[in-house]
Design a protein around this motif. Structure first.
Motif, PDB file in Angstrom:
ATOM      1  N   ILE B  63       0.813  -1.218   0.000  1.00 53.77           N
ATOM      2  CA  ILE B  63       0.000   0.000   0.000  1.00 53.77           C
ATOM      3  C   ILE B  63       0.845   1.265   0.000  1.00 53.77           C
ATOM      4  O   ILE B  63       0.294   2.364  -0.141  1.00 53.77           O
ATOM      5  CB  ILE B  63      -1.018   0.029   1.166  1.00 53.77           C
ATOM      6  CG1 ILE B  63      -0.320   0.012   2.525  1.00 53.77           C
ATOM      7  CG2 ILE B  63      -2.015  -1.108   1.053  1.00 53.77           C
ATOM      8  CD1 ILE B  63      -1.268   0.266   3.699  1.00 53.77           C
ATOM      9  N   TRP B  66       0.309   4.152  -2.373  1.00 53.41           N
ATOM     10  CA  TRP B  66      -0.665   5.228  -2.121  1.00 53.41           C
ATOM     11  C   TRP B  66      -0.163   6.153  -1.018  1.00 53.41           C
ATOM     12  O   TRP B  66      -0.960   6.875  -0.389  1.00 53.41           O
ATOM     13  CB  TRP B  66      -2.023   4.624  -1.712  1.00 53.41           C
ATOM     14  CG  TRP B  66      -2.471   3.478  -2.563  1.00 53.41           C
ATOM     15  CD1 TRP B  66      -2.506   2.152  -2.209  1.00 53.41           C
ATOM     16  CD2 TRP B  66      -2.948   3.520  -3.925  1.00 53.41           C
ATOM     17  NE1 TRP B  66      -2.976   1.385  -3.260  1.00 53.41           N
ATOM     18  CE2 TRP B  66      -3.255   2.198  -4.322  1.00 53.41           C
ATOM     19  CE3 TRP B  66      -3.148   4.557  -4.840  1.00 53.41           C
ATOM     20  CZ2 TRP B  66      -3.737   1.881  -5.594  1.00 53.41           C
ATOM     21  CZ3 TRP B  66      -3.630   4.240  -6.106  1.00 53.41           C
ATOM     22  CH2 TRP B  66      -3.916   2.914  -6.468  1.00 53.41           C
ATOM     23  N   THR B 213      -7.348   2.082   0.757  1.00 56.78           N
ATOM     24  CA  THR B 213      -6.665   1.577  -0.443  1.00 56.78           C
ATOM     25  C   THR B 213      -7.536   0.576  -1.204  1.00 56.78           C
ATOM     26  O   THR B 213      -7.343   0.368  -2.397  1.00 56.78           O
ATOM     27  CB  THR B 213      -5.309   0.954  -0.065  1.00 56.78           C
ATOM     28  OG1 THR B 213      -5.508  -0.130   0.844  1.00 56.78           O
ATOM     29  CG2 THR B 213      -4.410   1.998   0.595  1.00 56.78           C
ATOM     30  N   TYR B 216      -9.276   2.717  -3.739  1.00 58.22           N
ATOM     31  CA  TYR B 216      -8.379   3.112  -4.828  1.00 58.22           C
ATOM     32  C   TYR B 216      -8.192   1.930  -5.799  1.00 58.22           C
ATOM     33  O   TYR B 216      -8.184   2.098  -7.012  1.00 58.22           O
ATOM     34  CB  TYR B 216      -7.002   3.524  -4.287  1.00 58.22           C
ATOM     35  CG  TYR B 216      -6.984   4.628  -3.254  1.00 58.22           C
ATOM     36  CD1 TYR B 216      -8.053   5.507  -3.084  1.00 58.22           C
ATOM     37  CD2 TYR B 216      -5.866   4.794  -2.444  1.00 58.22           C
ATOM     38  CE1 TYR B 216      -8.003   6.516  -2.128  1.00 58.22           C
ATOM     39  CE2 TYR B 216      -5.812   5.807  -1.492  1.00 58.22           C
ATOM     40  CZ  TYR B 216      -6.879   6.655  -1.326  1.00 58.22           C
ATOM     41  OH  TYR B 216      -6.826   7.647  -0.385  1.00 58.22           O
TER      42      TYR B 216
END
Lengths: 394, 394
Positions: B63, B66, B213, B216
């Motif tokens: 992650i 991000w 996330t 996303y």
């Protein structure tokens, strides 16, 4: 999605011998196999038509992204592959527990269940004590095909439930009777076998093609070929797939050299080590049980020696203690592998040499599936400060 | 890796109230919380500096990709996130069992263990009956921090071993004593709490940022926002994270609308449904046990009503029978979810309406961790043809 460039099957016993792509030769090469040694077949492709763009894509899940170099994928995806490469203290671990049924076997079964569909079979049959059987059941379920799993009463209780989770017909039978029964199911019901039918291991000719995708992903993840790859090894379909993937990348001019491959077998049996060290194509050994039950094997497959000879690799055998120690080493860094999956890290630690480039250990499955898991009941404590002190200063 | 754009903490009780980013307010908002209701904090960012390129990357694991919209990630990755979106009969399932410890909790614990490191804590402490505790233990191990897990003797035996796998200090104590003991560990040892400390649930202020996330990734995987997302819900950190991720995408002009979010709680308790339907911020209910033990809760968190109100969603409650039926429906299509993970699919099926766009169900964890798994011993059969016939024609 692009089309498969598969052109046929080729004998590993004599690479000059070729067969049509269909039907899949599920009992190995009929021309070179003998009563003592069965030789597998592999899949051949029209390599001249492979686009150089193929290996520039991100290593995401669904192996259909590598469709040109796989047999036709008739079975729907469960999102197999695209597993992370995790660095633990400088060692790269390819975490195959991050597949749909939490082992590497999903890469194989997407391909073998596809073969069953392509062959028009009314169902699939698999003999397996664990990961292979559950994965075949999951892909058969996804594809709407019935599945028969011939399991083993010796598998851990958690794994018994795992085999049954996907709605397959599961029969726990004694090991000695499994393969004759499997042949009957193939002959009488026309079910497609997705595990082995032969005297030495050949397995499904299409299966290791699914494992090749590990090598494609490693190239994408590292931006280069690793220097060495350590692979938990039972019947050597996985290490062969890894070998073939890198050999293709080399032959297509993408990388310069195939990494050295190291097979990591339990010392309690280790037929590939016996075959490789003695220059034989296959070997049989007395089977003694290992806690790394997923890679216990009494016969080897010829694919293993092909991978080791072709890569300048070596056959390693690991004691249960070495594998348990590697499993603890990984868990202490946040990754709980099945003991068989930690065989690769155990092999790297046993070999004790350095390499001029990245080293990858393939970790095949999750610690949740190990022997003994769920069979201990923990002591409960009182919710007092003294309990905490005893815990942290035992 | 780019830098975090986090600028501070903001009260959910009154969004006008802001706090510095450090130290993390692990007991919610000190200004708006009362003796009856605790309000969480969230993390605020310098959104004007977010590059539009951020959301154009492939949804791969780790992650940290991000990072601009996450708190600083001091803890190393185990390859969390990047989980596949698998289509089952037209329904999209986000398979969070494909995380490092095989649940969505890894997204949260990468962030909370990072907070512990950032705060200079000598260790982390977590109270959890399963996934949360094992995940915290794994991330603490990876980061080299000691961890204390206050587990529950009622967790399934497999999960007891799971909690212990990563070398944490694990204490199984009665539920009533867990939270007072956790507070003592925080106060006396200075350990950083990565689970809840308050009367209604606030949890860790940074934790739901990890769950963003998922949104996303969904945008990247679908190429658009879904029309609806169904989310298994215990304390509502997950559904809040999904909400916040989509709200950010909307506010940044990437998508037009936030999807409708549906919380899916066990009908045996369901405090969020009570709070939402009665217009309260939180609620307490009598706790009755559900087989979906991972999402059983007697108090709700205010985050849940924020997500439902903000998205025009709805609170659903599911009987154990509905969740078990959804679990079987998924398994018959190749995906074995933990029963709590199947609550989302159960919610979609219960609601029985269609949407003008893709529908996503978040499946949080693996069936391997369910109650009863590994506790049945299968009958063995003889390896005869008659056994096969009885199996396929019972």
């Amino acid at each position: 999605m692009t089309e498969s460039l598969a052109t046929g099957q080729r004998s590993l016993g004599d690479p000059a011998i070729r067969f049509p792509l269909w039907p899949p030769l599920t009992a190995g090469c009929p021309e070179t196999s003998t009563a003592e040694v069965a030789y597998p077949v592999e899949v051949d492709y029209d390599y001249a038509d492979v686009s150089p763009e193929l290996f520039k894509q991100p290593p995401l899940p669904d192996i259909a992204r590598w469709a040109p170099l796989l047999p036709p994928l008739h079975a729907p995806t469960l999102g197999e592959g695209g597993t992370p490469l995790v660095e633990l203290d400088g060692l790269f671990v390819k975490d195959e527990s991050r597949n749909p049924t939490w082992s590497h076997k999903d890469r194989l079964n997407r391909v073998t269940v596809s073969a069953a569909i392509g062959a028009g079979a009314p169902g699939v049959v698999v003999a397996s004590s664990g990961n292979h059987g559950a994965s075949a059941a999951a892909y058969a379920a996804r594809a709407g095909l019935p599945a028969i799993v011939l399991g083993s009463a010796e598998s851990p209780p958690v794994v018994q439930d795992f085999l049954r989770a996907y709605g397959a017909h599961v029969l726990s039978v004694p090991a000695a009777g499994r393969w004759p029964l499997m042949r009957q199911i193939v002959e009488r019901l026309g079910y497609h076998p997705v595990s082995n039918l032969t005297v030495t291991h050949t397995g499904h000719g299409f299966g290791p093609e699914g494992y090749k995708t590990i090598s494609y992903e490693l190239y994408s993840q590292l931006g280069q070929a690793p220097a060495a790859v350590f692979v938990p090894t039972g019947y050597a379909e996985l290490i062969y797939g890894v070998w073939k993937g890198f050999a293709e990348l080399r032959d297509l001019g993408v990388i310069a050299d195939v990494p050295r491959l190291y097979s990591c077998e339990p010392a309690t049996s280790g037929p590939l080590a016996v075959a490789f060290r003695s220059g034989q194509d296959t070997a049989k050994v007395d089977y003694r049980s290992s806690d790394a039950y997923s890679i216990g094997a009494s016969v080897s497959g010829y694919r293993g020696v092909v991978a080791l000879r072709g890569s300048g690799g070596q056959a390693l055998t690991l004691s249960d203690e070495e594998m348990a120690e590697a499993q603890r080493w990984m868990a202490a860094r946040g990754m709980w592998a099945e003991m068989s999956g930690a065989a690769s890290v155990a092999g790297f630690r046993q070999l004790g040499r350095s390499f001029d480039g990245p080293v990858v250990c393939v970790s095949t499955s999750s610690g949740l599936k190990d022997k003994g898991v769920g069979e201990r009941v923990p002591a409960t404590a009182e919710a007092t400060w003294e309990s905490v002190e005893r815990l942290i200063n035992p």
